[in-house]
Design a protein around this motif. Structure first.
Motif, PDB file in Angstrom:
ATOM      1  N   ASN A 109       0.502  -1.634   0.278  1.00 40.39           N
ATOM      2  CA  ASN A 109       0.064   0.285  -0.178  1.00 40.39           C
ATOM      3  C   ASN A 109       0.935   1.453  -0.152  1.00 40.39           C
ATOM      4  N   ARG A 110       1.648   0.982  -0.112  1.00 40.43           N
ATOM      5  CA  ARG A 110       3.022   2.803   0.190  1.00 40.43           C
ATOM      6  C   ARG A 110       3.840   1.766  -1.548  1.00 40.43           C
ATOM      7  N   PRO A 111       3.335   2.444  -2.700  1.00 41.44           N
ATOM      8  CA  PRO A 111       4.087   2.050  -4.060  1.00 41.44           C
ATOM      9  C   PRO A 111       4.661   3.167  -4.168  1.00 41.44           C
ATOM     10  N   LEU A 112       5.951   3.440  -4.635  1.00 39.34           N
ATOM     11  CA  LEU A 112       7.037   4.773  -5.451  1.00 39.34           C
ATOM     12  C   LEU A 112       7.054   3.783  -7.461  1.00 39.34           C
ATOM     13  N   ILE A 113       6.339   5.437  -7.726  1.00 35.60           N
ATOM     14  CA  ILE A 113       5.802   4.909  -9.077  1.00 35.60           C
ATOM     15  C   ILE A 113       7.951   5.378  -9.685  1.00 35.60           C
ATOM     16  N   ILE A 114       8.338   4.650 -11.065  1.00 34.11           N
ATOM     17  CA  ILE A 114       9.160   4.559 -11.329  1.00 34.11           C
ATOM     18  C   ILE A 114       9.225   4.881 -12.991  1.00 34.11           C
TER      19      ILE A 114
ATOM     20  N   GLY B 126      10.126   0.041 -22.085  1.00 32.69           N
ATOM     21  CA  GLY B 126      11.952  -1.153 -21.493  1.00 32.69           C
ATOM     22  C   GLY B 126      12.630  -0.329 -20.147  1.00 32.69           C
ATOM     23  N   SER B 127      13.516   0.833 -21.066  1.00 34.35           N
ATOM     24  CA  SER B 127      13.897   1.688 -20.083  1.00 34.35           C
ATOM     25  C   SER B 127      13.665   1.980 -18.313  1.00 34.35           C
ATOM     26  N   PRO B 128      12.761   2.064 -18.630  1.00 33.90           N
ATOM     27  CA  PRO B 128      12.027   2.490 -16.860  1.00 33.90           C
ATOM     28  C   PRO B 128      11.657   1.906 -16.235  1.00 33.90           C
ATOM     29  N   ILE B 129      11.082   0.365 -16.840  1.00 31.13           N
ATOM     30  CA  ILE B 129      11.310  -1.257 -16.535  1.00 31.13           C
ATOM     31  C   ILE B 129      12.536  -1.711 -16.028  1.00 31.13           C
ATOM     32  N   ASP B 130      13.536  -1.426 -16.923  1.00 33.55           N
ATOM     33  CA  ASP B 130      14.591  -1.816 -16.910  1.00 33.55           C
ATOM     34  C   ASP B 130      14.995  -1.465 -15.309  1.00 33.55           C
ATOM     35  N   SER B 131      15.233   0.285 -15.661  1.00 34.81           N
ATOM     36  CA  SER B 131      15.570   0.743 -14.272  1.00 34.81           C
ATOM     37  C   SER B 131      14.651   0.423 -13.011  1.00 34.81           C
ATOM     38  N   ALA B 132      14.027   0.140 -12.684  1.00 31.52           N
ATOM     39  CA  ALA B 132      12.856  -0.109 -11.806  1.00 31.52           C
ATOM     40  C   ALA B 132      13.321  -1.679 -10.967  1.00 31.52           C
ATOM     41  N   LYS B 133      14.148  -2.425 -12.131  1.00 29.37           N
ATOM     42  CA  LYS B 133      14.556  -3.558 -12.080  1.00 29.37           C
ATOM     43  C   LYS B 133      15.722  -3.734 -11.260  1.00 29.37           C
ATOM     44  N   ALA B 134      16.946  -2.664 -11.426  1.00 29.38           N
ATOM     45  CA  ALA B 134      18.498  -2.320 -10.968  1.00 29.38           C
ATOM     46  C   ALA B 134      17.352  -1.641  -9.734  1.00 29.38           C
ATOM     47  N   ILE B 135      16.845  -0.653 -10.000  1.00 27.27           N
ATOM     48  CA  ILE B 135      16.676   0.352  -8.332  1.00 27.27           C
ATOM     49  C   ILE B 135      16.097  -0.539  -6.925  1.00 27.27           C
ATOM     50  N   SER B 136      14.871  -1.655  -7.774  1.00 30.94           N
ATOM     51  CA  SER B 136      15.087  -3.058  -6.546  1.00 30.94           C
ATOM     52  C   SER B 136      15.632  -3.602  -5.996  1.00 30.94           C
ATOM     53  N   ILE B 137      17.464  -4.305  -6.795  1.00 32.64           N
ATOM     54  CA  ILE B 137      18.024  -4.977  -5.731  1.00 32.64           C
ATOM     55  C   ILE B 137      19.149  -3.776  -5.415  1.00 32.64           C
TER      56      ILE B 137
ATOM     57  N   GLY C 121      13.035   6.074   0.954  1.00 29.92           N
ATOM     58  CA  GLY C 121      12.070   6.415   1.203  1.00 29.92           C
ATOM     59  C   GLY C 121      10.938   5.039   2.414  1.00 29.92           C
ATOM     60  N   ASP C 122       9.945   4.618   2.532  1.00 27.18           N
ATOM     61  CA  ASP C 122       9.549   4.121   3.453  1.00 27.18           C
ATOM     62  C   ASP C 122       8.508   2.811   2.307  1.00 27.18           C
ATOM     63  N   TYR C 123       9.066   2.684   1.162  1.00 28.40           N
ATOM     64  CA  TYR C 123       8.032   1.935   0.247  1.00 28.40           C
ATOM     65  C   TYR C 123       8.156   0.705   0.072  1.00 28.40           C
ATOM     66  N   ASP C 124       7.177   0.231   0.504  1.00 36.12           N
ATOM     67  CA  ASP C 124       6.619  -1.397   0.334  1.00 36.12           C
ATOM     68  C   ASP C 124       6.980  -2.020  -1.499  1.00 36.12           C
ATOM     69  N   SER C 125       6.836  -1.472  -2.230  1.00 36.82           N
ATOM     70  CA  SER C 125       6.772  -1.234  -3.825  1.00 36.82           C
ATOM     71  C   SER C 125       6.983  -0.550  -4.595  1.00 36.82           C
ATOM     72  N   ILE C 126       7.060  -0.920  -5.789  1.00 40.12           N
ATOM     73  CA  ILE C 126       7.818   0.140  -6.969  1.00 40.12           C
ATOM     74  C   ILE C 126       6.473  -0.178  -8.389  1.00 40.12           C
ATOM     75  N   ILE C 127       5.769   0.598  -8.248  1.00 43.10           N
ATOM     76  CA  ILE C 127       5.188   0.501 -10.297  1.00 43.10           C
ATOM     77  C   ILE C 127       6.207   1.023 -11.123  1.00 43.10           C
ATOM     78  N   ALA C 128       6.393   0.090 -11.995  1.00 46.51           N
ATOM     79  CA  ALA C 128       7.087   0.626 -13.064  1.00 46.51           C
ATOM     80  C   ALA C 128       6.534   0.697 -14.586  1.00 46.51           C
ATOM     81  N   LEU C 129       6.164   2.505 -14.733  1.00 47.59           N
ATOM     82  CA  LEU C 129       5.614   2.218 -15.887  1.00 47.59           C
ATOM     83  C   LEU C 129       6.747   2.702 -16.817  1.00 47.59           C
TER      84      LEU C 129
END
Length: 385
Positions: free
Chosen positions: A31-36, A97-108, A86-94
């Motif tokens: 319930n606390r997502p970050l949009i990347i 391919g570049s934002p989604i790939d970025s989100a994957k790296a940022i997640s790890i 931040g106090d995020y519990d999830s990432i919305i990758a929108l």
């Protein structure tokens, strides 16, 4: 042979799928997502649409929109810092391919620290970072269903391949409505990228019955519809089929691996900032021609699946039609050569040995039906010019 298949836990496909985001977050206990995303998604209003959708369910989301095309180590650092602070519990990758790939790296990196090179192949990253809900807005990369991300080390222009379950989104919402405003160039480049994924998965030495089924289905969807989507972006039927084809192609190559086109594509992108899909499109005809002798029946199957050859055509005739189609497709979709793209000739030819070595080091050429030497890769690059 046992085939391991890795997929998102939740895969929602169809018109309006992106609007089911609140329910998906709830099912994942988030319930606390970050949009990347990137600034184009903000400008087009897609980010606000997602925020409005969340707000209707009593959720809010911060936005990180500083991702760039062909993400680099430095481009993701601010996102990593935002996740750590931040106090995020999830990432919305929108996005594409570049934002989604970025989100994957940022997640790890946001969860486990270190630097991106620590996670480069041949290391297999099985650690699970922040949960990612991927919402693709292009029909091409398939990143929403792959356990792969590619991040460029700008210190040496190396495109680092990072692989493992840790990079697989937990959920993917595949909504073709988000592709209706794609410009023609992006439609072409991402569409040929998806076609390349399907073809390479099908001829890969790591192919299986499972990935074959996904790859053939993808080619049947993309082959007859990519031109339609390119010429009329509002053609909903064509957009829907190319988008589903892209997702199926992503599933195919994520579980069978890509091959020589991708191996040769990454160094071009890293050295000359050619978008990934476009460099694949430049390479696909020449690399296919080089590879056909080692997998003639398989390539003939591709021609038939794409609808350019019939079941009655012999293998040789089908492959002849396949080559004619690939060159014609590049012409119609206005794919430039490296020269027409504006790459400096002297620099291109000077870097050929380096690019060939980087291509081989990526591991992808080893999956090709015909495995090239460094000299053969150099000759293919020259043919491309």
């Amino acid at each position: 042979m046992v085939t391991q298949v890795i997929l998102p836990r939740i895969l929602q496909i169809g018109e309006g799928a992106s609007q089911q985001l609140p329910q998906v977050l709830a099912s994942l206990g988030c319930n606390r997502p970050l949009i990347i995303t990137d600034k184009m998604m903000v400008k087009l209003g897609y980010t606000q649409t997602i925020q409005d959708c969340l707000a209707a369910s009593g959720l809010s989301a911060d936005v990180f929109d500083d991702t760039v095309p062909e993400p680099t180590i430095s481009s993701i650092q601010a996102g990593v810092a935002k996740v750590r602070d931040g106090d995020y519990d999830s990432i919305i990758a929108l996005g594409g391919g570049s934002p989604i790939d970025s989100a994957k790296a940022i997640s790890i990196l946001g969860k486990f620290g270190g630097v991106m090179r620590d996670y480069k192949f041949p290391r297999i990253v099985n650690e699970l970072g922040l949960p990612i809900i991927a919402i693709p807005t292009t029909a091409g990369t398939g990143s929403e269903v792959t356990k792969v991300t590619i991040i460029t080390d700008e210190s040496n222009d190396e495109k680092m391949l990072c692989v493992g379950v840790g990079f697989m989104p937990l959920a993917a919402l595949v909504d073709f409505n988000l592709t209706l405003s794609l410009p023609k160039r992006t439609t072409a480049d991402t569409g040929i990228d998806a076609l390349t994924h399907a073809m390479e998965a099908y001829v890969s030495q790591k192919a299986s019955l499972y990935t074959d089924a996904q790859a053939i289905a993808a080619m049947r969807l993309i082959g007859p519809n990519l031109r339609r989507a390119f010429h009329d972006g509002t053609d909903k039927q064509a957009r829907e089929r190319v988008m589903l084809g892209s997702t199926l192609a992503g599933i195919a190559f994520s579980n069978a691996s890509v091959a020589l086109v991708h191996g040769m594509s990454r160094p071009i992108g890293a050295a000359f900032h050619v978008p990934h899909g476009l460099s694949n499109a430049m390479l696909l005809p020449a690399v296919t021609e080089f590879s056909i002798p080692a997998a003639a029946e398989r390539y003939a199957d591709c021609a038939r699946a794409m609808g350019v050859a019939s079941e009655q055509d012999s293998t040789d005739v089908a492959n002849s039609k396949l080559m004619a189609e690939l060159y014609a497709l590049n012409d119609e979709l206005e794919v430039p050569t490296p020269e027409l793209f504006g790459i400096d000739r002297d620099e291109f030819f000077r870097l050929l040995p380096t690019m060939a070595e980087q291509a081989l080091q990526s591991g992808s050429p080893g999956n090709n039906p015909r495995i090239p030497s460094a000299d053969e890769i150099i000759e293919l690059y020259k043919k491309l010019w």
